[in-house]
Motif scaffolding. Sequence first.
Motif, PDB file in Angstrom:
ATOM      1  N   ALA A 192     -26.139  27.921 -21.654  1.00  0.00           N
ATOM      2  CA  ALA A 192     -26.710  27.355 -22.879  1.00  0.00           C
ATOM      3  C   ALA A 192     -25.628  27.150 -23.939  1.00  0.00           C
ATOM      4  N   LEU A 248     -33.858  23.575 -26.368  1.00  0.00           N
ATOM      5  CA  LEU A 248     -32.983  23.335 -25.213  1.00  0.00           C
ATOM      6  C   LEU A 248     -32.239  24.598 -24.788  1.00  0.00           C
ATOM      7  N   GLY A 249     -31.817  25.394 -25.767  1.00  0.00           N
ATOM      8  CA  GLY A 249     -31.139  26.639 -25.421  1.00  0.00           C
ATOM      9  C   GLY A 249     -32.034  27.575 -24.638  1.00  0.00           C
ATOM     10  N   GLY A 250     -33.295  27.643 -25.030  1.00  0.00           N
ATOM     11  CA  GLY A 250     -34.241  28.483 -24.288  1.00  0.00           C
ATOM     12  C   GLY A 250     -34.471  27.985 -22.875  1.00  0.00           C
ATOM     13  N   TRP A 283     -27.703  32.516 -20.000  1.00  0.00           N
ATOM     14  CA  TRP A 283     -27.388  32.369 -21.408  1.00  0.00           C
ATOM     15  C   TRP A 283     -26.021  31.755 -21.654  1.00  0.00           C
ATOM     16  N   VAL A 328     -23.422  24.082 -22.772  1.00  0.00           N
ATOM     17  CA  VAL A 328     -24.091  22.789 -22.932  1.00  0.00           C
ATOM     18  C   VAL A 328     -24.201  22.418 -24.410  1.00  0.00           C
ATOM     19  N   ALA A 329     -24.490  23.371 -25.254  1.00  0.00           N
ATOM     20  CA  ALA A 329     -24.595  23.094 -26.687  1.00  0.00           C
ATOM     21  C   ALA A 329     -23.222  22.920 -27.329  1.00  0.00           C
ATOM     22  N   GLY A 333     -19.968  31.510 -24.964  1.00  0.00           N
ATOM     23  CA  GLY A 333     -20.235  31.525 -23.522  1.00  0.00           C
ATOM     24  C   GLY A 333     -19.162  32.246 -22.734  1.00  0.00           C
ATOM     25  N   ILE A 371     -32.457  25.954 -21.032  1.00  0.00           N
ATOM     26  CA  ILE A 371     -31.222  26.079 -20.247  1.00  0.00           C
ATOM     27  C   ILE A 371     -30.943  27.540 -19.933  1.00  0.00           C
ATOM     28  N   GLY A 372     -31.127  28.406 -20.931  1.00  0.00           N
ATOM     29  CA  GLY A 372     -30.919  29.834 -20.703  1.00  0.00           C
ATOM     30  C   GLY A 372     -31.858  30.400 -19.655  1.00  0.00           C
ATOM     31  N   HIS A 373     -33.085  29.944 -19.640  1.00  0.00           N
ATOM     32  CA  HIS A 373     -34.063  30.424 -18.661  1.00  0.00           C
ATOM     33  C   HIS A 373     -33.686  29.991 -17.244  1.00  0.00           C
ATOM     34  N   GLY A 423     -31.533  23.393 -30.589  1.00  0.00           N
ATOM     35  CA  GLY A 423     -30.895  24.568 -30.008  1.00  0.00           C
ATOM     36  C   GLY A 423     -31.898  25.596 -29.523  1.00  0.00           C
TER      37      GLY A 423
END
Length: 127
Positions: free
Chosen positions: A77, A64-66, A74, A80-81, A4, A68-70, A61
């Motif tokens: 994400a 949730l990554g998708g 990015w 947070v991860a 990040g 949060i990234g949206h 991942g």
Amino acid sequence: MLSGLARSYPQLLAGRALVGIGEAAYVAIAPGAAGGLLPVSGRGRVYSVLNMAIPVGSALGIVLGGLIGHHFGWRAAFFVAGAPGMLLAAAVLWLPDPPRGAQDASPVGQPATRPVGGGRPDRWRFT
């Protein structure tokens, strides 16, 4: 979390490479470390959780990554991860390093050949 903070592709690549190295070490070392800390009766459950962690973590991942990234970008994400992973990695530093075989039972009808609970190897008495 390093991913990040990346400002260039080589930095992003280095951050992701470190994650890969960490996961490879985890898969190789965790079962042996867990086996030394737990009695034989509790190992099956722990091994099943260890073997389930990577596919479940990957699925979370992706989902949730998708999301949060949206909504937040990015970089968010990765933060947070990465935050729970950093906390868990810090907690592992306080796990004791068990002596090898301390939880293993001796063969039936034979006395124990190593002390249970530690001890220096030069003081072990074999019978």
